[in-house]
Design an enzyme around this catalytic site. Sequence first.
Site, PDB file in Angstrom:
ATOM      1  N   GLU A   8      50.564  30.084  35.755  1.00  0.00           N
ATOM      2  CA  GLU A   8      49.067  29.766  36.091  1.00  0.00           C
ATOM      3  C   GLU A   8      48.407  29.572  34.472  1.00  0.00           C
ATOM      4  OE1 GLU A   8      46.606  31.788  38.892  1.00  0.00           O
ATOM      5  OE2 GLU A   8      48.607  32.109  40.197  1.00  0.00           O
ATOM      6  N   ASP A  81      50.908  33.690  40.325  1.00  0.00           N
ATOM      7  CA  ASP A  81      50.695  35.022  40.260  1.00  0.00           C
ATOM      8  C   ASP A  81      50.983  35.627  41.549  1.00  0.00           C
ATOM      9  OD1 ASP A  81      49.526  35.046  37.843  1.00  0.00           O
ATOM     10  OD2 ASP A  81      47.423  35.201  38.374  1.00  0.00           O
ATOM     11  N   ASP A  83      50.107  37.084  44.400  1.00  0.00           N
ATOM     12  CA  ASP A  83      49.089  37.574  45.319  1.00  0.00           C
ATOM     13  C   ASP A  83      49.128  36.175  46.181  1.00  0.00           C
ATOM     14  OD1 ASP A  83      47.893  35.740  43.934  1.00  0.00           O
ATOM     15  OD2 ASP A  83      46.420  37.219  42.967  1.00  0.00           O
ATOM     16  N   GLU A  85      46.617  34.148  46.532  1.00  0.00           N
ATOM     17  CA  GLU A  85      45.950  33.097  45.712  1.00  0.00           C
ATOM     18  C   GLU A  85      47.245  32.330  44.969  1.00  0.00           C
ATOM     19  OE1 GLU A  85      42.588  30.960  45.670  1.00  0.00           O
ATOM     20  OE2 GLU A  85      42.645  33.085  46.540  1.00  0.00           O
ATOM     21  N   TYR A 299      51.048  43.809  37.235  1.00  0.00           N
ATOM     22  CA  TYR A 299      49.574  42.673  37.714  1.00  0.00           C
ATOM     23  C   TYR A 299      48.246  43.633  38.142  1.00  0.00           C
ATOM     24  CZ  TYR A 299      47.845  38.726  40.187  1.00  0.00           C
ATOM     25  OH  TYR A 299      46.936  37.761  40.490  1.00  0.00           O
ATOM     26  N   ARG A 301      45.648  42.728  39.967  1.00  0.00           N
ATOM     27  CA  ARG A 301      44.973  42.442  41.199  1.00  0.00           C
ATOM     28  C   ARG A 301      45.894  42.900  42.287  1.00  0.00           C
ATOM     29  NH1 ARG A 301      43.694  37.716  38.448  1.00  0.00           N
ATOM     30  NH2 ARG A 301      41.731  37.658  37.830  1.00  0.00           N
ATOM     31  N   HIS A 345      53.897  44.747  46.020  1.00  0.00           N
ATOM     32  CA  HIS A 345      53.285  45.044  44.791  1.00  0.00           C
ATOM     33  C   HIS A 345      53.398  46.525  44.250  1.00  0.00           C
ATOM     34  CE1 HIS A 345      50.542  41.411  45.383  1.00  0.00           C
ATOM     35  NE2 HIS A 345      51.710  41.086  45.094  1.00  0.00           N
TER      36      HIS A 345
END
Length: 699
Positions: A8, A81, A83, A85, A299, A301, A345
Amino acid sequence: MSKLVIVESPAKAKNIKGYLGKGYDVVASMGHVRDLPSARLSVDIAHNFAPKYAIIKGKENFVKELKKKAEKSDYVYLATDPDREGEAISWHLATILNLDLKDKNRVTFNEITKHGVTEGMENPRSIDIDLVDAQQARRILDRLIGYKLSPFISQKIRRGLSAGRVQSVALRLVVDREEEIRAFVPQEYWSIDAKFTNPPSKKTFSAAIYSKNGEKIKITNKEQSDKILSELDSCEYTVSSVKKGTRRKSPTPPFITSTLQQEASRRLSFQARRTMKAAQELYEGLEIEGMGTVGLITYMRTDSLRISDEARAAGNQFILDNYGEKYLPKKPMFFKSKGNVQNGHEAIRPSMPGLTPQAVKSSLTNDQYKIYKLVWERFTASLMENCLQETVKVEISAGDYIFTASGYTVKFDGFTVLYEESKDDAKDDSSVALPALAVGDVLKLKSIIGNQHFTQPPARFTEASLIKALEENGVGRPSTYVTTTSTIVAREYVKREGKQFVPTELGEAVIKLLKDKMPNIVNVKYTSKMEEDLDKIDSGERDYIDMIRRYYDDFEEPLEQAKKDMQGVKIKLKEVETDEICEKCSRNMVVKVGRFGKFLACPGYPECKNTKPLILRTKAKCPECGGDVIEKKTKKGVSFYGCSNYPDCNFMTWDIPSDEVCPRCGKSLFRRKGNVLYCPDVEGCGFTKPAPKKNKGEE
């Protein structure tokens, strides 16, 4: 073989390329490349809410180049990423590049280190369609609500307003809290506080009255207080009870997104956006002296509290080497995540637990260092032994009355040697050791006094406490908190006073309208249930189209009814009067909001139609011509300052004008980075001095 890896961000692309080496081309998508166009609804409600995606404006050439690279590559890896999104971005990229969605071409990096990148590349998987559907459901619901509700409130209140699934609930919490504060009626109460010594010791300690004849005392006025003090006048004070015990204080878990934002706000006075910017940089990788480029944290988030076995072992080894075996618990503590989290995660932790903040300080900016130090200390402390405190509670008899005193001493500091969590309602919790006391000891009274108090209203929300409230109520997700708090400020629904959020008249009007006409939109429990259902899509428990249909039906009917009920109705807000005088009719002009923002208008409309631009004047004077220094905005809304006599005078600065003047030449002083006041006199006065400290909570 040539392999294309799509991530990203450019920073991450550069660092990952360094780890992968030859044979890999790593490019950055710069976030989403495809989205719902904003010029129209872009959701086909009649056909199962089908989204109508399009390449984001300005990214057409990038997509063309990306297609060429993909065609020339033997294999394409989607490394966005880790997640929802990121999963959706990978799905959009796969669709654009005509990749097989069943291929194992999706890789994720929990940390941007050699180990993290290697592990990610060695464990590719297929795109998780459930995660993609969960993101699509959020995006489509947010579009439907925002696109249909925002024009309604803009029409009824003021141009350019917005409403949203999470944003409106956050605003309601702020407004409801303000209403609680206004409705609060302080209640008077009194305490009777005494200071004693236990001869021959000269050490003084405090105690407070607690009960009379075995019943807890409630003192509501001065008369009661004075009466008790008179009854105590000739009493002897004797220790009647001493209870000793042991208290264990456990470490707090490592950070998740919301708790990092909260702690950085409380401890560092960082706004959430500032915290996440530094955390993003630490995750994506920085040039560290003697190490090269490395990602310092995992990470950022996440709402998972999981710690990998490797990280736990590395953290334990650091504690053993630097603090000793007694600081390692015999039984490791495992923290349980709340609700439905993505268990793949980890919590936010240092990617290399043995790398101390001091070791990397010289390579980091001030913000990066402060956030890394916070993450590192919190993680390391979470692996350490409990703090052990010896407590003592003493009862002191005086006639029919009992006073109590309590204190503790730290027997073993444990994790507190490194870190303790701060609190929103911080109280003095310092260690208070009482002198040696035994039952039957007769104490010497040093002083006794009645103290008046009043109950306090609930505190206004800060950004930290609002994020905490959203999290506790199950509203929103870690990735949305920054946008949510920023939006309600940007829309002028709330204003910041120091750290506190205060609703504006506009914000209160929006919430009143939504409560009356669209109650589900601002209902905390309803929104929390919606979030739970969205989470069920993640795990494949719920079909995302059925879920959208259910909530859209709940939304559409009351909105259409509200439009009918309020046909022709306009909610009028109180206009802000200024000191600017209308040169045509001598009235004080008022601030209005139009299509292009705020402007000044004569309140005598339609008799007087005079308008003029709104000029935000500071108290400073131009150092070049003596004109007023006014605040201006760039196209992106960034403030700068210039002379009101432009274009005759071209003075401009990014530095903030102050109320102070130079003691040497009398010119206005400006504040620049480093918190320094300086004189910008063009003739070279050169005066500087440290700026006064900002109020707590200001940035």
